[in-house]
Structure formats: structure tokens, C-alpha cells
Design an enzyme around this catalytic site. Structure first.
Site, PDB file in Angstrom:
ATOM      1  N   ASP A   1       0.821  -1.207   0.000  1.00 57.86           N
ATOM      2  CA  ASP A   1       0.000   0.000   0.000  1.00 57.86           C
ATOM      3  C   ASP A   1       0.854   1.255   0.000  1.00 57.86           C
ATOM      4  OD1 ASP A   1      -2.024   1.830   0.229  1.00 57.86           O
ATOM      5  OD2 ASP A   1      -2.721   1.184   2.200  1.00 57.86           O
TER       6      ASP A   1
ATOM      7  N   ASP B   1      -2.700   6.581  -5.133  1.00 55.15           N
ATOM      8  CA  ASP B   1      -3.101   5.568  -4.148  1.00 55.15           C
ATOM      9  C   ASP B   1      -3.245   4.203  -4.808  1.00 55.15           C
ATOM     10  OD1 ASP B   1      -4.064   4.210  -1.975  1.00 55.15           O
ATOM     11  OD2 ASP B   1      -5.996   5.237  -1.907  1.00 55.15           O
TER      12      ASP B   1
END
Length: 429
Positions: free
Chosen positions: A104, A311
């Protein structure tokens, strides 16, 4: 089982780059490369493209509502890609245990579920047993020996502990720990990283569950894997995501020297420092839909610095309601087709699927350059409809999700403070 004091931990943190330099020189390593797999195809190769995309957008909607070649001796690790997330495969402990966790860019601390566990969500692999590893260590603390000043880290009962809650509802509580991290090498050897700092989660929540056992942080903070790898990563990494309809659904993530993204067609966008959190903030000046430029202005009436984050944990592009309504209006007026409801009620603007459907082009106008989006970057098709792959966020950052990044080499360089985009056939990355 070894125990590390806080002062010892800080010393190790200070020396970690020197240690990794020795490992890099001794093993002739200039970085590592990992494969990226689409998760649902990995576990269920019979899923249709429609179902893959529907699952991806559904996960992204739920999340928002909750708030080129390989060097000969590069270490390598598998990464399994969910429809909107990457799951990286590493090994921790002595003897080594395989860990699959979410990779992430919006997170820093690496953590995995550990035994003994008071509350753990279901996962496919066994929990990491700290008692079975001879290289596992905890980090002691007291008022004179504080814990590292990282987000979610506190001293309790003489041990450094983490307590982190994510925007999508995931939460972890446990012990800040040290362990040996291992990765395979393309030269069929193993690279060992001693004293890797991670979180041993013993009280965790994940509303989705399934493949992942935690998180591998690719953010810009001191605890992220990019930072802790030091000279092995050069504080650089890049990845290339293949469109979901390509067979095999395999792409790659690169760390180190071969992570640079350059050459014809490359757009380099400056990362904006000083923003809240360790996200990769960039400045989006506008979206251009067809010939209509829609400025991305804030409450002040001007474009705000660092108004978007790149993201990897989100699928679609998400913007404020005010900006979304402007994009929706322009797309509708330029498409010249009747608007129909989304049968899955996930996206707001859909048109009936038709070979004659003419959709407008969309360009992301970043400060630093313009990134043209292909149709599959900005629209999704399922059942009998084609929908605009934009959504609304009111509680979290404006996000540039993974769908918009498909068939681009996307490279992050923390030292140079930039992110680069290069159109690319990711099946060749």
C-alpha cells in the site's frame, strides 16, 4: 527469542542503511523486482472481466464510504494483485515463513497477524508464530527510552506497541517488533535483511478478509519498506499494472536502480512535501474532457498544492462532490447518449453499452505534465452499461486510483521527490 531495547532499536535504525549497503555490495544487488498478479484471477481464473471490474469498484466504493528489465542478481518477490490492491509475498523469521500482505502506497508500517492472537480476521495462510522464530525480537521502552516517534506507536508495559486504524475500516493493534526479512533473487539466491522493523498484529479487524494477512507499507515514512531497504531500494520503486482483460494478469513492481521511469512519453510530476501524512501528494490542476478544461479549484478559488494522492489501495479516481458534478455534466453533454442506471448501483453516470457509443477523451492535467487516459483508465463496462470510473469522496483525500494507472509505468523517487508516468504495454514490463 531475542528482545531489543529501545536504544538498541534506534541504533539499528541509524545503522540500517550502512548494514544494507554491506549486503548490497556483498551480494551485487541493485534492487529487486516482484510480479503482480490479479488476486481474483489467481484464485479463480474463471471470473469474467465484468466480474473482476465489478468487484474492484465495489471494494473501492466501500473503502471511500468508510472514511523494464531485471538485473541478473536482483532479489525478487511475488506480488498478487487484487482487483484494486496489490498483495506482496515476502518471508519473515527463522526459519522463514511466507507472508502475503497488502502492498500500500498509502501506508508506512509493515504488519502481519501474529500468534498469540486475541482477535484475528480469517486469512488463507497460518498466522505468523513469533515463538517459532529464533530471530524475532520485541522493542522495549520506558520514559527514558522512548519508542520511535511514528504514527500509532506508544510505550505500554515496557514494550513499544502499534495501534493503527485505516480509512477503509482495517485496524491493527500489537507489538512493534524486529525480524529477519528474506526475499528471493533472480540469481536463485536469497537476500536477508536483518532487524527489519514491523508490527506483530494481535488484535486486528478487516471487513473483507481473505488473501491478505496485513499490510506492507510503501509510503514515504521512516518505517516503510522503501525506507528500511535503504540502498537496496535507493528510495525508489515503480510498478506497471496490466488491464484486467489481458491473459495471465501479471505485471511487476521494481525496487532500486531499475525502478527509474524515463524515455519518450514520460511525464514527471513533482511530489508535494509538507502535506498531512506520508502519502504521495501531487497537484492536479484540471481534468480536460474532450475540449473542455475543468479546473480543480479549492474553496479559495485557486488550485491547492498537493490536492491529490497517488493511491495503490483504491481503484477509481475520487474527487469532491462539487468537482465530480462538473465532470459528470461535461461527460454527459459530450457523449450524446441516453443516461441509464448502473445495475450494480456503484457508479453514478452510465450509458447503454453500444458499439456506436462515442465517449470523450479525458486528460489528467497535473502540475508537471498532462497524462492522457485511455478508455479503460476512465470508463468501465459491465452487463449492458458503460460507466464513468469516477467517484465521490468527502471524508478522505482526492485519490488517483489503480484503474487510471493501468498500462502505465508509474515510478516513485523519494529522494528526487517526483512520480513519473509513462504509457507502456505492461505485459512487456
Amino acid at each position: 527469542m531475542a528482545t531489543c531495547t529501545a536504544s538498541c532499536c534506534f541504533l539499528e535504525s541509524i545503522l540500517i542503511f550502512s548494514i544494507l549497503t554491506v549486503f548490497s555490495a556483498a551480494q551485487n544487488i541493485s534492487g529487486f523486482t516482484a510480479n503482480l498478479y490479479q488476486r481474483d484471477a489467481f484464485y479463480n481464473p474463471n471470473l469474467s472481466q465484468t466480474e473482476l471490474i465489478r468487484r474492484a469498484v465495489a471494494r473501492s466504493v466501500w473503502r471511500a464510504n468508510m472514511s523494464s528489465s531485471i538485473t541478473p542478481n536482483s532479489p525478487t518477490a511475488d506480488i498478487i494483485r487484487d482487483t484494486n490492491q496489490f498483495f506482496m509475498k515476502i518471508r519473515l523469521g527463522t526459519p522463514p515463513v511466507e507472508i502475503i500482505a497488502l502492498a500500500d502506497t498509502g501506508s508506512d508500517l509493515t504488519w502481519t497477524q501474529c500468534l498469540p492472537c486475541t482477535r484475528c480476521f480469517p486469512q488463507r495462510q497460518p498466522l505468523f508464530d513469533t515463538r517459532a522464530s529464533s530471530s524475532y525480537g520485541t522493542i522495549q521502552c520506558d520514559p527514558s527510552l522512548p519508542c520511535p516517534p511514528w504514527h500509532g506507536i506508544k510505550c505500554l508495559d515496557g514494550l513499544c506497541r502499534h495501534n493503527i486504524r485505516y480509512a477503509d475500516g482495517m485496524r491493527t493493534k500489537g507489538l512493534l517488533s524486529t525480524e529477519t526479512l528474506r526475499m528471493d533473487s533472480t540469481a536463485y539466491s536469497t537476500v536477508q535483511i536483518p532487524n527489519y522493523i514491523f508490527g506483530c498484529g494481535m488484535n486486528n479487524e478487516d471487513n473483507v478478509g481473505g488473501i491478505g494477512s496485513g499490510v506492507i507499507g510503501l509510503g514515504a515514512g521512516p518505517e516503510s519498506i522503501v525506507t528500511q531497504l535503504g540502498d537496496l531500494s535507493g528510495r525508489k520503486f515503480s510498478y506497471c499494472l496490466m488491464p484486467l482483460d489481458l491473459s495471465g494478469r501479471v505485471s511487476h513492481i521494481h525496487f532500486g536502480d531499475r525502478a527509474a521511469v524515463s524515455g519518450p512519453g514520460t511525464i514527471t510530476v513533482p511530489l508535494v512535501p509538507g502535506q498531512r501524512g506520508n502519502f504521495y501528494h501531487v497537484t492536479l490542476e484540471a481534468f480536460t474532457v474532450g475540449r473542455t478544461r475543468i479546473p480543480f479549484t479549492g474553496h479559495s478559488g485557486a488550485v491547492e498544492q498537493g490536492n491529490f494522492i497517488i493511491d495503490s489501495g483504491s481503484t477509481i479516481i475520487r474527487v469532491s462532490r462539487h468537482f465530480y458534478e462538473q465532470i459528470k455534466h461535461v461527460v454527459t453533454t459530450q457523449t450524446h447518449a441516453p443516461v441509464v442506471p448502473d445495475p450494480y448501483q456503484l457508479l453514478e453516470l452510465c450509458f447503454r453499452k453500444d458499439q456506436s457509443l462515442q465517449l470523450p477523451s479525458i486528460v489528467a492535467n497535473f502540475r508537471g505534465g498532462n497524462v492522457p487516459l485511455k478508455r479503460f483508465n476512465a470508463f468501465v463496462t459491465w452487463e449492458s452499461v458503460t460507466c464513468l470510473a469516477f467517484g465521490v469522496t468527502e471524508k478522505f483525500h482526492n485519490t488517483y486510483g489503480s484503474l487510471a494507472q493501468q498500462n502505465f509505468l508509474v515510478g516513485f523517487d523519494q529522494y528526487a521527490r517526483r512520480v513519473s508516468f509513462k504509457p507502456f504495454q505492461c505485459s512487456h514490463a
